[in-house]
Design a protein around this motif. Structure first.
Motif, PDB file in Angstrom:
ATOM      1  N   ALA A 145      -8.127   1.991   3.999  1.00 19.20           N
ATOM      2  CA  ALA A 145      -7.481   3.279   3.744  1.00 19.20           C
ATOM      3  C   ALA A 145      -7.338   4.111   5.019  1.00 19.20           C
ATOM      4  O   ALA A 145      -6.453   4.966   5.106  1.00 19.20           O
ATOM      5  CB  ALA A 145      -8.265   4.062   2.695  1.00 19.20           C
TER       6      ALA A 145
ATOM      7  N   VAL B 245      -3.494   4.180   0.482  1.00 15.23           N
ATOM      8  CA  VAL B 245      -4.292   3.830  -0.678  1.00 15.23           C
ATOM      9  C   VAL B 245      -3.763   2.526  -1.253  1.00 15.23           C
ATOM     10  O   VAL B 245      -2.553   2.257  -1.217  1.00 15.23           O
ATOM     11  CB  VAL B 245      -4.254   4.952  -1.736  1.00 15.23           C
TER      12      VAL B 245
ATOM     13  N   ARG C 102       0.841  -1.192   0.000  1.00 17.48           N
ATOM     14  CA  ARG C 102       0.000   0.000   0.000  1.00 17.48           C
ATOM     15  C   ARG C 102       0.881   1.248   0.000  1.00 17.48           C
ATOM     16  O   ARG C 102       2.052   1.186   0.394  1.00 17.48           O
ATOM     17  CB  ARG C 102      -0.947   0.014   1.214  1.00 17.48           C
TER      18      ARG C 102
ATOM     19  N   SER D 242     -11.508   5.311  -0.903  1.00 15.97           N
ATOM     20  CA  SER D 242     -11.551   5.283   0.559  1.00 15.97           C
ATOM     21  C   SER D 242     -12.232   4.030   1.095  1.00 15.97           C
ATOM     22  O   SER D 242     -13.209   4.099   1.852  1.00 15.97           O
ATOM     23  CB  SER D 242     -12.252   6.536   1.085  1.00 15.97           C
TER      24      SER D 242
ATOM     25  N   ALA E 109      -5.594   8.582  -0.188  1.00 17.23           N
ATOM     26  CA  ALA E 109      -6.903   8.091  -0.606  1.00 17.23           C
ATOM     27  C   ALA E 109      -7.937   9.213  -0.618  1.00 17.23           C
ATOM     28  O   ALA E 109      -8.800   9.274  -1.497  1.00 17.23           O
ATOM     29  CB  ALA E 109      -7.370   6.966   0.323  1.00 17.23           C
TER      30      ALA E 109
END
Length: 451
Positions: free
Chosen positions: A420, A429, A115, A416, A122
């Motif tokens: 997140a 994100v 991530r 989202s 995000a």
């Protein structure tokens, strides 16, 4: 991912998107000059304007809105007679909160465990990058088949209404056949989701005063009215024994019809500690998507470290109320204000100041644009069907756009999803979600243009 050429193009563009998101995340664009310099937001706005110009947008402008923030606008003309779609995102972000609790610096995009971490990754700088990716993929595969307007807001997180008031004063600016709000999220990773409802919001600052000044708690405590204790009682009156929101006169028993949110999943997504109960009644979906919810966002009072033995003469709190779909935010604000005034004990003096407000939103998911979106999601997420969910948060602009352009179809998608952790420390994100949703948006624009 599907083998569609659009998807192949988005995948090839993802490294560039990561580099751009890193540049955008680096701006500390919290739209509150008491916390960060105004120049941080201005720099982020200039970056977004530059990105639109680079993509060939015309009439690119940095707009000064009535609340002192800046919004970025651009127009990309399409073929003669083509439909127009408005794409929305915001570059302002929530404050980082406890910077020591971040595993990596909040304003430095950092890849970890698959991530990308950083404030706004995000919510919603990633949403702007998603729009750019979708448009680039279309341009590389035959061109953008319709006219596109982009608006990037600068004070969405503050709820101060700058863009809403600007749009009302310039109603022709954002007119479109369909509007894609890139500021919500999938129900969870890999589950393509449109957000059909949003709760509205209101923010009130309440202050309680009881004494001319602080007093020694030994000499005066027991008879002198404590403003902090009075404030605590007022705030406690906003919840029933089970934690349900109780604002005098405000309906709070609505039901959600649609995708359900299993309690076990919610506990995991929210990080609820073992043994701690959820608050409220009804299903989880009822509580977070269909009903009002009050939250005390902050209290001004002495910190534990350095506190003195004093009876407090004054205390202040910031109270948020999420307004249920179908309710009027202005009416809910009046009820909340009246409740706060009515429940102050001991004849204490109370003042209530409204600092923000936004109306709730309810979409028609049976419209042609939603059909085009469902077809796009079916390709971008092989084997999955589009789901419809609610979102407990607020995007005040949605109701304004709905009022200004009642014929326009408004769709909400975004990055989202629960992992997140937007508005919390260690926001991140999923690059896979960024990739899939960029493909989704590109295919939607192509489908909608042909419809």
């Amino acid at each position: 991912m599907t083998a569609d050429p659009i998807a192949e193009t988005v995948a090839a563009l993802l490294p560039r998107a990561k580099a751009e998101l890193a540049e955008l995340v680096a701006f500390r664009s919290v739209a509150d000059p008491a916390q960060f310099p105004v120049g941080e937001c201005e720099a982020a706005a200039a970056w977004c304007a530059g990105a639109l110009r680079e993509e060939g947008f015309e009439d690119v402008a940095v707009l000064d809105t009535p609340d002192g923030s800046q919004a970025v606008y651009g127009f990309l003309p399409g073929p003669e007679g083509a439909r127009t779609v408005l794409l929305y995102a915001h570059y302002d972000v929530q404050p980082p909160l406890d910077t020591d609790a971040w595993i990596s610096p909040p304003f430095e995009l950092t890849e970890r465990d698959g991530r990308w971490y950083g404030r706004g990754s995000a919510d919603c700088k990633g949403g702007f990058v998603m729009h750019l990716l979708a448009l680039r993929a279309l341009r590389a595969n035959g061109g953008v088949p319709l006219s596109v307007k982009v608006i990037v807001e600068g004070s969405e997180e503050q709820g101060t209404g700058g863009l809403e008031r600007y749009a009302e004063a310039h109603p022709e600016l954002l007119a479109a056949d369909a509007i894609v709000i890139g500021d919500s999220g999938n129900f969870r990773e890999g589950v393509p989701t449109v957000t059909a409802t949003l709760r509205g919001m209101t923010l009130l600052r309440v202050r309680v005063d009881t004494l001319e000044g602080n007093l020694h708690s030994g000499q005066f405590g027991g008879a002198a009215p404590d403003a902090l204790a009075a404030l605590i009682r007022v705030l406690d009156s906003l919840r029933a024994e089970d934690g349900s929101t109780t604002v005098d006169g405000l309906e709070a028993g609505q039901r959600w019809e649609g995708l359900e949110y299993p309690e076990a999943d919610f506990r995991g997504d929210a990080g609820v500690l073992d043994g701690v109960e959820l608050i409220g009644a009804g299903s989880v979906a009822d509580r977070i998507w269909a009903r009002p919810a009050v939250t005390v966002l902050g209290i001004d009072c002495p910190p534990v470290v350095g506190a003195t033995a004093s009876v407090q003469s004054s205390a202040r709190a910031l109270v948020s109320l999420r307004v249920a779909p179908g309710q009027d935010a202005a009416g809910a604000t009046e009820l909340l204000s009246a409740h706060l005034r009515a429940h102050v004990p001991w004849g204490a003096r109370v003042s209530v100041e409204q600092t923000g407000q936004g109306q709730p939103f309810l979409a028609d998911v049976r419209s042609p644009a939603y059909t085009a979106m469902a077809d796009a999601m079916r390709v971008a997420y092989p084997g999955e069907e589009m789901q419809s969910a609610g979102m407990g948060g607020s995007i005040p602009l949605c109701s304004t756009l709905g009022s200004l352009y009642p014929e326009a179809e408004i769709l909400l998608i975004g990055l989202s999803e629960p992992k997140a952790q937007i508005h919390a420390v260690n926001e991140s994100v999923s690059p896979e979600e960024l990739e899939r949703l960029s493909v989704t948006e590109a295919l939607f624009l192509r489908n909608y243009a042909a419809g």
